[in-house]
Design a protein around this motif. Structure first.
Motif, PDB file in Angstrom:
ATOM      1  N   GLY A  82      41.892  36.697  40.260  1.00 37.27           N
ATOM      2  CA  GLY A  82      42.835  36.362  39.205  1.00 37.27           C
ATOM      3  C   GLY A  82      44.102  37.197  39.289  1.00 37.27           C
ATOM      4  N   LEU A  83      43.946  38.490  39.537  1.00 39.44           N
ATOM      5  CA  LEU A  83      45.103  39.374  39.660  1.00 39.44           C
ATOM      6  C   LEU A  83      45.971  39.002  40.862  1.00 39.44           C
ATOM      7  CD1 LEU A  83      43.312  42.755  38.856  1.00 39.44           C
ATOM      8  CD2 LEU A  83      45.026  41.627  37.426  1.00 39.44           C
ATOM      9  N   SER A  84      45.321  38.684  41.975  1.00 40.49           N
ATOM     10  CA  SER A  84      46.081  38.352  43.185  1.00 40.49           C
ATOM     11  C   SER A  84      46.849  37.044  43.013  1.00 40.49           C
ATOM     12  CB  SER A  84      45.147  38.277  44.396  1.00 40.49           C
ATOM     13  OG  SER A  84      44.242  37.190  44.287  1.00 40.49           O
ATOM     14  N   VAL A 217      36.940  39.080  31.289  1.00 36.46           N
ATOM     15  CA  VAL A 217      36.309  38.059  32.123  1.00 36.46           C
ATOM     16  C   VAL A 217      35.266  37.373  31.258  1.00 36.46           C
ATOM     17  CG1 VAL A 217      34.936  37.555  34.178  1.00 36.46           C
ATOM     18  CG2 VAL A 217      36.670  39.364  34.259  1.00 36.46           C
ATOM     19  N   SER A 218      35.388  36.063  31.098  1.00 36.29           N
ATOM     20  CA  SER A 218      34.452  35.309  30.258  1.00 36.29           C
ATOM     21  C   SER A 218      33.479  34.526  31.127  1.00 36.29           C
ATOM     22  CB  SER A 218      35.202  34.347  29.328  1.00 36.29           C
ATOM     23  OG  SER A 218      36.007  35.068  28.417  1.00 36.29           O
ATOM     24  N   LEU A 219      32.216  34.520  30.708  1.00 39.19           N
ATOM     25  CA  LEU A 219      31.151  33.851  31.453  1.00 39.19           C
ATOM     26  C   LEU A 219      30.875  32.472  30.879  1.00 39.19           C
ATOM     27  CD1 LEU A 219      28.591  36.828  31.547  1.00 39.19           C
ATOM     28  CD2 LEU A 219      30.496  36.377  33.117  1.00 39.19           C
ATOM     29  N   PHE A 220      30.778  31.487  31.772  1.00 39.16           N
ATOM     30  CA  PHE A 220      30.369  30.142  31.401  1.00 39.16           C
ATOM     31  C   PHE A 220      29.325  29.673  32.409  1.00 39.16           C
ATOM     32  CE2 PHE A 220      34.479  30.672  29.442  1.00 39.16           C
ATOM     33  CZ  PHE A 220      34.339  30.057  28.210  1.00 39.16           C
ATOM     34  N   PRO A 221      28.518  28.679  32.052  1.00 39.77           N
ATOM     35  CA  PRO A 221      27.456  28.249  32.969  1.00 39.77           C
ATOM     36  C   PRO A 221      27.936  27.801  34.340  1.00 39.77           C
ATOM     37  CG  PRO A 221      27.061  27.374  30.766  1.00 39.77           C
ATOM     38  CD  PRO A 221      28.440  27.984  30.749  1.00 39.77           C
ATOM     39  N   GLU A 225      36.232  32.636  33.467  1.00 38.00           N
ATOM     40  CA  GLU A 225      37.627  32.644  33.045  1.00 38.00           C
ATOM     41  C   GLU A 225      38.130  34.078  33.072  1.00 38.00           C
ATOM     42  OE1 GLU A 225      37.568  28.716  30.133  1.00 38.00           O
ATOM     43  OE2 GLU A 225      38.110  30.672  29.306  1.00 38.00           O
ATOM     44  N   VAL A 226      39.199  34.300  33.832  1.00 38.13           N
ATOM     45  CA  VAL A 226      39.782  35.631  33.974  1.00 38.13           C
ATOM     46  C   VAL A 226      41.069  35.677  33.160  1.00 38.13           C
ATOM     47  CG1 VAL A 226      40.773  37.304  35.574  1.00 38.13           C
ATOM     48  CG2 VAL A 226      38.798  35.923  36.262  1.00 38.13           C
ATOM     49  N   GLU A 227      41.155  36.648  32.283  1.00 34.07           N
ATOM     50  CA  GLU A 227      42.355  36.805  31.455  1.00 34.07           C
ATOM     51  C   GLU A 227      43.072  38.090  31.855  1.00 34.07           C
ATOM     52  OE1 GLU A 227      43.791  36.994  26.763  1.00 34.07           O
ATOM     53  OE2 GLU A 227      41.677  36.651  27.273  1.00 34.07           O
ATOM     54  N   SER A 229      46.293  40.595  31.561  1.00 33.32           N
ATOM     55  CA  SER A 229      47.120  40.985  30.416  1.00 33.32           C
ATOM     56  C   SER A 229      48.407  40.163  30.361  1.00 33.32           C
ATOM     57  CB  SER A 229      47.472  42.470  30.506  1.00 33.32           C
ATOM     58  OG  SER A 229      46.316  43.269  30.461  1.00 33.32           O
ATOM     59  N   GLY A 230      48.645  39.521  29.215  1.00 30.60           N
ATOM     60  CA  GLY A 230      49.859  38.750  29.031  1.00 30.60           C
ATOM     61  C   GLY A 230      49.872  37.401  29.701  1.00 30.60           C
ATOM     62  N   VAL A 231      48.713  36.944  30.177  1.00 32.83           N
ATOM     63  CA  VAL A 231      48.646  35.704  30.947  1.00 32.83           C
ATOM     64  C   VAL A 231      47.566  34.788  30.358  1.00 32.83           C
ATOM     65  CG1 VAL A 231      48.284  34.710  33.249  1.00 32.83           C
ATOM     66  CG2 VAL A 231      49.314  36.969  33.014  1.00 32.83           C
ATOM     67  N   PRO A 232      47.830  33.476  30.235  1.00 31.22           N
ATOM     68  CA  PRO A 232      46.766  32.554  29.814  1.00 31.22           C
ATOM     69  C   PRO A 232      45.586  32.629  30.776  1.00 31.22           C
ATOM     70  CG  PRO A 232      48.901  31.477  29.730  1.00 31.22           C
ATOM     71  CD  PRO A 232      49.121  32.791  30.408  1.00 31.22           C
ATOM     72  N   ARG A 233      44.418  32.281  30.319  1.00 34.46           N
ATOM     73  CA  ARG A 233      43.188  32.399  31.112  1.00 34.46           C
ATOM     74  C   ARG A 233      43.251  31.558  32.386  1.00 34.46           C
ATOM     75  NH1 ARG A 233      38.430  34.131  28.319  1.00 34.46           N
ATOM     76  NH2 ARG A 233      39.003  35.040  26.309  1.00 34.46           N
ATOM     77  N   ILE A 234      42.671  32.114  33.448  1.00 29.33           N
ATOM     78  CA  ILE A 234      42.612  31.438  34.735  1.00 29.33           C
ATOM     79  C   ILE A 234      41.169  31.068  35.022  1.00 29.33           C
ATOM     80  CG2 ILE A 234      42.999  31.689  37.220  1.00 29.33           C
ATOM     81  CD1 ILE A 234      45.134  33.786  36.517  1.00 29.33           C
ATOM     82  N   ASN A 235      40.914  29.795  35.315  1.00 22.59           N
ATOM     83  CA  ASN A 235      39.562  29.359  35.662  1.00 22.59           C
ATOM     84  C   ASN A 235      39.237  29.761  37.097  1.00 22.59           C
ATOM     85  OD1 ASN A 235      39.166  28.208  33.166  1.00 22.59           O
ATOM     86  ND2 ASN A 235      39.604  26.133  33.828  1.00 22.59           N
ATOM     87  N   VAL A 236      38.042  30.297  37.295  1.00 24.77           N
ATOM     88  CA  VAL A 236      37.554  30.660  38.621  1.00 24.77           C
ATOM     89  C   VAL A 236      36.184  30.019  38.814  1.00 24.77           C
ATOM     90  CG1 VAL A 236      36.828  32.545  40.145  1.00 24.77           C
ATOM     91  CG2 VAL A 236      38.795  32.853  38.628  1.00 24.77           C
TER      92      VAL A 236
END
Length: 262
Positions: A82-84, A217-221, A225-227, A229-236
């Motif tokens: 996400g950072l990269s 970092v949010s966990l889903f099945p 989702e990586v958040e 700082s200052g950025v909308p969440r990114i799906n991974v």
């Protein structure tokens, strides 16, 4: 291997070394406190498999939440990915800027419209009405009850207008701050080879990078989702970072591929 230049200052190192809670030892896992279950919203706790693999487990698992455990290594890879992406993907940066601008636009328009309705002249009009009302009261042209009723109504009109304008201004300022924070983070990440920095960093240096740049970092099945700082969440996707989906009826421990994500 040769020594690399320090990635953080001494003050940053010392700040990252402090525990979050007095008397409580900090976890060895750099993402501890930053991983949250996307299903129930609870923070994930660190535990270890019988083979010694570090895992993040929803604190509510087994008590109403079915979120599988995730390997810490895979989540770290997701954070670095996400950072990269923020640092090097110009299309993503442009999409984020448009998203932030679209979020600010209606708030700014609403505030301007409300200012047109309740600007300084309107506020002065309310104050003028209150003074006239007071004059009528002093000359015994209205009863005390009617004066109190009308005065209270005018006060409420004034307070509502001020509160609404303050709320709109605060929200606009908050969104502007998020946009500014994104530009700061994007600039830092554009100048930093985060993958190489992460590989070369010590655990404490990685912790500083996480605390300075990563919100959650949010966990889903089926994804993460990586958040940043200052950025909308990114799906991974799980497979992007070497995490395997748990088959039905299988165990709840996530394996991690040797090569990891792309």
């Amino acid at each position: 291997a040769g020594l690399h230049e320090p990635l953080v200052t001494e003050d940053q190192f010392n700040a990252a070394s402090r525990g979050h809670v007095s008397g409580r030892r900090r976890s060895h896992q750099v993402l501890a406190g930053r991983v949250r279950c996307g299903l129930c919203g609870r923070l994930a706790a660190v535990e270890y498999s019988t083979a010694g693999m570090a895992l993040f487990r929803c604190r509510h698992r087994g008590q109403g939440c079915s979120m599988p455990r995730r390997a810490a290594l895979g989540l770290e890879r997701a954070a670095v990915l996400g950072l990269s992406l923020i640092g090097r993907n110009s299309e993503l940066q442009g999409a984020i800027r448009r998203h932030l601008a679209e979020a600010r636009s209606p708030i700014a328009a609403q505030r301007q419209a409300r200012l047109g309705e309740v600007d300084g002249r309107a506020l002065r009009t309310i104050e003028s009405k209150r003074r006239k009302l007071l004059d009528l009261y002093y000359t015994d042209k209205i009863s005390p009850d009617l004066f109190a009723q009308e005065d209270q109504r005018l006060k409420q009109d004034l307070e509502r207008a001020q509160v609404e304008l303050a709320s709109l201004h605060a929200e606009e300022s908050r969104l502007e701050s998020i946009a500014a924070r994104f530009e700061d983070v994007a600039t830092v990440l554009a100048q930093l080879d985060i993958e190489s920095a992460w590989d070369a960093a010590t655990a404490q240096e990685r912790r500083v990078l996480v605390e300075e740049l990563l919100t959650e970092v949010s966990l889903f099945p089926d994804h993460l989702e990586v958040e940043v700082s200052g950025v909308p969440r990114i799906n991974v996707l799980l497979e992007e970072v070497g995490l395997a989906k748990v088959p039905r009826g299988g165990t709840n421990v996530q394996s991690v591929c040797v090569r990891g994500g792309t």
